[in-house]
Structure formats: C-alpha cells, structure tokens
Design a protein around this motif. Sequence first.
Motif, PDB file in Angstrom:
ATOM      1  N   UNK A  96       0.829  -1.204   0.000  1.00  0.00           N
ATOM      2  CA  UNK A  96       0.000   0.000   0.000  1.00  0.00           C
ATOM      3  C   UNK A  96       0.865   1.257   0.000  1.00  0.00           C
ATOM      4  N   UNK A  97       1.954   1.213   0.750  1.00  0.00           N
ATOM      5  CA  UNK A  97       2.867   2.364   0.787  1.00  0.00           C
ATOM      6  C   UNK A  97       3.480   2.584  -0.591  1.00  0.00           C
ATOM      7  N   UNK A  98       3.964   1.531  -1.209  1.00  0.00           N
ATOM      8  CA  UNK A  98       4.572   1.663  -2.539  1.00  0.00           C
ATOM      9  C   UNK A  98       3.570   2.172  -3.561  1.00  0.00           C
ATOM     10  N   UNK A  99       2.325   1.735  -3.460  1.00  0.00           N
ATOM     11  CA  UNK A  99       1.320   2.125  -4.450  1.00  0.00           C
ATOM     12  C   UNK A  99       1.078   3.628  -4.456  1.00  0.00           C
ATOM     13  N   UNK A 100       1.408   4.298  -3.347  1.00  0.00           N
ATOM     14  CA  UNK A 100       1.159   5.745  -3.248  1.00  0.00           C
ATOM     15  C   UNK A 100       2.336   6.586  -3.701  1.00  0.00           C
ATOM     16  N   UNK A 101       3.473   5.958  -3.970  1.00  0.00           N
ATOM     17  CA  UNK A 101       4.678   6.707  -4.344  1.00  0.00           C
ATOM     18  C   UNK A 101       4.720   6.844  -5.860  1.00  0.00           C
ATOM     19  N   UNK A 102       4.381   8.009  -6.361  1.00  0.00           N
ATOM     20  CA  UNK A 102       4.340   8.232  -7.807  1.00  0.00           C
ATOM     21  C   UNK A 102       5.659   8.759  -8.354  1.00  0.00           C
ATOM     22  N   UNK A 103       6.626   8.999  -7.470  1.00  0.00           N
ATOM     23  CA  UNK A 103       7.922   9.510  -7.901  1.00  0.00           C
ATOM     24  C   UNK A 103       8.847   8.361  -8.308  1.00  0.00           C
ATOM     25  N   UNK A 104       9.875   8.657  -9.118  1.00  0.00           N
ATOM     26  CA  UNK A 104      10.899   7.641  -9.388  1.00  0.00           C
ATOM     27  C   UNK A 104      11.578   7.232  -8.085  1.00  0.00           C
ATOM     28  N   UNK A 105      11.956   5.964  -7.992  1.00  0.00           N
ATOM     29  CA  UNK A 105      12.554   5.466  -6.762  1.00  0.00           C
ATOM     30  C   UNK A 105      14.009   5.074  -6.983  1.00  0.00           C
ATOM     31  N   UNK A 106      14.842   5.420  -6.007  1.00  0.00           N
ATOM     32  CA  UNK A 106      16.221   4.958  -5.935  1.00  0.00           C
ATOM     33  C   UNK A 106      16.224   3.855  -4.883  1.00  0.00           C
ATOM     34  N   UNK A 107      16.469   2.623  -5.307  1.00  0.00           N
ATOM     35  CA  UNK A 107      16.324   1.476  -4.410  1.00  0.00           C
ATOM     36  C   UNK A 107      17.708   0.978  -3.991  1.00  0.00           C
ATOM     37  N   UNK A 108      17.985   1.067  -2.700  1.00  0.00           N
ATOM     38  CA  UNK A 108      19.259   0.624  -2.140  1.00  0.00           C
ATOM     39  C   UNK A 108      18.993  -0.567  -1.234  1.00  0.00           C
ATOM     40  N   UNK A 109      19.578  -1.715  -1.584  1.00  0.00           N
ATOM     41  CA  UNK A 109      19.414  -2.935  -0.786  1.00  0.00           C
ATOM     42  C   UNK A 109      20.761  -3.357  -0.231  1.00  0.00           C
TER      43      UNK A 109
END
Length: 606
Positions: A43-56
């Motif tokens: 649900x949190x991800x579904x609300x993020x309309x911006x590009x994401x920088x994913x650091x794992x």
Amino acid sequence: MRYMGPFPAKSTVEMASEINMPGPVCLIENSDQELVVKQEALDILSAIKQPVVVVAIVGLYRTGKSYLMNKLAGKQKGFPLGSTVQSHTKGIWMWCVPHPEKKEHTLVLLDTEGLGDVEKGDNQNDCWIFALAVLLSSTFIYNSIGIINQQAMDQLHHTLLRKSVSELRFHVCPNLQYQFNLMSLQISISASTFFVWTLRDFSLELEINGKPVTPDEYLENSLALIKETDKTPKNLNESRKCIRKFFPEKKCFVFDRPADKTYLSKLETITEGDLSKEFVEQVGEFTSYIFSSAKVKTLSGGLKVDGPRLQSLVVTYVNAIRSGELPCMENAVLALAQIENSAAVQKAIEHYEEQIKQKVQLPTETLQELLDFLRPIEREALEVFMKNSFKDVDQMFQKELKDLLDARQDAVVKKNIDVSSAHCSDLLQDIFGPLEEEVKQGTFSKPGGYFLFLQRKQELEKKYNQAPGKGLQAEKMLKAYFESKEGVAATLLKMDQSLTEKEKEIEVERIKAEAAEAANRELKEMQTMQAQMMEEKEKSHREHVRQLAEKMQQEQRQFMAEQQNLLFLKLQEQERLLKEGFEKESRKLQEEIEKIKSSSSSCTIL
C-alpha cells in the motif's frame, strides 16, 4: 502466497503519499521458510508516484547492515540493530524516505535478514533473499567483516551468487529443459545494478606493494585473476570471475571499528562523540556517495520505476519463487508491461472521453466538422498511451486501443446523429404544430386551400431551415416529416375544387419528382459520409503508424545507449584481463562483445 490480485488502497497510503514513514515496515516476511509479501508495504509503494532509488543491503548476519541503512534514512534508530549474536531482521524490511539530494525522488531502503544464520538450519531462503535484493535494487550493497580475501570472495560467490543461481535452478526448476539463462541475468544486473562492497572493522593499512591505494583500487586488486599452476587450488579464480562478470560497476568502502567494545551494543543511543572519529567520517563518505551516485531503478528500455512499478516487481518475483518458477527479471518486466499497458489503454480512453466532454458540442452541422474535432483528440489519446506504455509486444495493446478508439468514434458519430434527430424532431413539432392544428380545424378545406396550405408549409419550412443548431440530420428529418404528412397534402389536393384534374395530375408528378430528387440527395449524402469515415479511418491508421515509428525510434536509441554502456563495461573488463595476462579469458569475453555489437547492428537495421 497470501497476497494475490490487485492492490487496494488503505489508510497507510495517506501516510506514504507524503513520504513520511516514521520507521521501516516489513516488505517480505520470511516466516517458517515461506516468503510472504506484506500488504501494508504494498500500500505504501502504491502511493509513491515519484521515481525510486532502491538501495538494498545483504551480508552475513550480525555484520552491522542495519546501522548503515539507518544512516541512509537519516535516523539514529529504525532498522533494528540488535546487540546479541541473534539475528533480528527477518525477511526484507523497507523504509521509504524523501531523497535528500534528488528532488521529487524517493529513496527506498531495503534491509535484509542476515545470511548464514545458524538458527535457520536451512540456507535455502538465503538465496531467495539475495536474489530478490539484487533484482529489486538499483544499488546493491554487500556488507562483510574484515578484509577481502579468498574466503570473503568465496562466501559472496558460493554462498550467495552460486546458490542464487544453481539452487534456484534445481530447487525451483528441476526440469532440465527449463534452464536458467545466466547471461540474461548477468545483463539484467550489469545494466541496472551498481555494486558496493562495505568492509566493516577494517584494520589493515590500504597499501599494495608499499604504495597507498584507495578502497576501490584495493577491491580491484583483490578481484584480479591469479595465474593458476598445478599447485594452485582448482577453480581459484571462479569467485573473482563471477563477481567481475555480474557486477562490472563496483565501489568499495572500508570502516574502522566504530567504538570500544562497551559501546558496540548501544549504537542506537550513543552520540557520534562516543564513536571513532575515523568511523564517523567513513560513514559520512559512504552516505554522501550513495545519495549522489545511486541511480533511479530503471528497467530495460529506460523505464524509470516508481512505487507502483516496484510494487508489481515485488509481487511478481515472490509469486515466481512460491509457484516454482524462476524469479527472472525479463518475466517480471513482461508482467509489469501487461499491467502498465492495460493502464495506459485506460488512461488514453479516459483522456479521449474527457476531451470530448470539454471540446465537442453536439450536434455538429456536418460529419466532417465532427471528425475534425475528434482527430486531434484521438492523436492526444494516442500520445497518452505511448507515454505510459512500454514493451507492447506485437503492438497488442495499441491494437486494442485502436479498436476502442474506433468504437468510441463510431459511438460519438451515432450520438451526434441521435442528438440531431431528437432536436430536429422537437423543432419540427414546434414549428409545424400550428399548421397541423389549422388542418384539423379545416382552414384549408376549401377551394384554393391546397395552394394556401403549400404557401404556409413553405413559410414554415423556411423558418425551420433558418433555425440554428439542427445538426446534420436537418434535411433528413424534414424529409421524413413531410413524408409522414403526405396523406394530408394528398387529401387537400384531391378536395380542392378550384383545380382541374389535369392540374392535380401535374401537381402529383411534381411531388414525385421532388421526392426522387430528395432521395438522390440523401443517397449522395450517405455516400459522402461513408467516404469521409473511410478517409478518417485511414488518417487514424497513419497517425498510429507515425507515433509507433517515433516510439520505436526512441526505444531503439535507448537500447543502443544501454548496449553501448554494456559494451563499454565489457571493453574495460577485457582491458583489465589483458593487463593481468589472461589472454584466453580475454578471447572469451571478445565473443560476448561481438554478440553485443551484432545485436546493436541488428537493432540499427530494423
């Protein structure tokens, strides 16, 4: 898997829309050797309309991964650090924060459970966690203790990389005809994932042959291939080759011991003043680099990933693992393309319908006028689709959109006719209603009444023709109305005693001639409208072809850029191999380089 199907919005979404998560949430739970995607995180991800920088980040358990991730979040606390030999993080935890340097971007931090935890008893989930971290991230951090030596490389290679490939292949795909495409995964990772090796509690001097070196040079030197002899261990270079092949872009950071042993269990509460000065500076350099250099998560074709797209990737990968399939990036992208392209079709149709409501006033006076209104609206709708779609194999979704737009156009054309017909019907009743009443009252039932009726009828017809806004059915509806009243006119003509039989016959012939002329005009009008519709369909087809060609050219440019970047990395690796004296390995790499060049040439020809 407990989560299936669409992603409903919940109250957590409102919190995430402002990227104001107070702390991390579990994204993928590792419960009883079973991976479960958590709805709250989706649900949190579904609300993020911006590009994401994913650091794992991954690494053996109890190596301090969570501390670094808290620092990237700009917080002292968040991801649980733990202060004992027991691992705390289970599965993959997620923390989304506003990117500190890239405006309108979101930094998504993924902290993974410690690999090699003896309490798990079975390390099968280790390879799942590792594979998911690699596939989901744009920057992948491997965290380890001490120096880079053969043991450290073997841990990364055998425990992680090899298990993520071979164990998934044989555990998930025991049927040998469904082989894991190592080259495909390698291209997917090298094209989208930056590798960072963080060395904790590093106590040696950064020197090689008495000369100071940077951490990056130390990493490259550690990964240099070693000349094998009869006395060297078998497959000594396998770990080095694998790491270099999977991660052509690499970075290394070393960290001193953070504090005295008495403080190590209190890192969440102690101040920076209680930490080693060198350690604080090193952490600062690390976070600054990640903030400035970590890239947006991007899929093949240059598609930037936002929250909903990352959400889809998570679900697709975990579903693949749980259903006995391979968590393959290509399959995930195709699954995402299905969702994105369906949504793109819907967005285009919604734009089309909204623009019609705003810009098209029915009825129009002619069909051509209506088509001239619809043409730019369809072009805009197609542009909306092209902007939001990707990897539309065989233009399946564009064809679906074309059919839907054609149907919408036909519906608007029909509605235009219906609105015009209804309006004309009302207008005819208003204008000719008094004449009908006069006929009923016998006003024209007298000698000379027939031509008096015709005169009155012509006056009202002129009034009708001068009325605005009737639409393209004006003449047809008038003709139909007159035809419905032919019996009245015929009766009045027959009853008019002032006319001779010959005059009546002449009048009947005149009426027939007018009717035939009107029928011819109607037929020609129908033929003209059909020709206009056919021409419009052809214009629509040409517009679809034009925009598709532009999009394919754009995708070709993007593909060429990706291939050139991959080629550049391969050439760099080949140069290093030649410097190290490994001509045989260089020749093998040359074969891959030629394949890349060949695929680039084929794309250019197409």
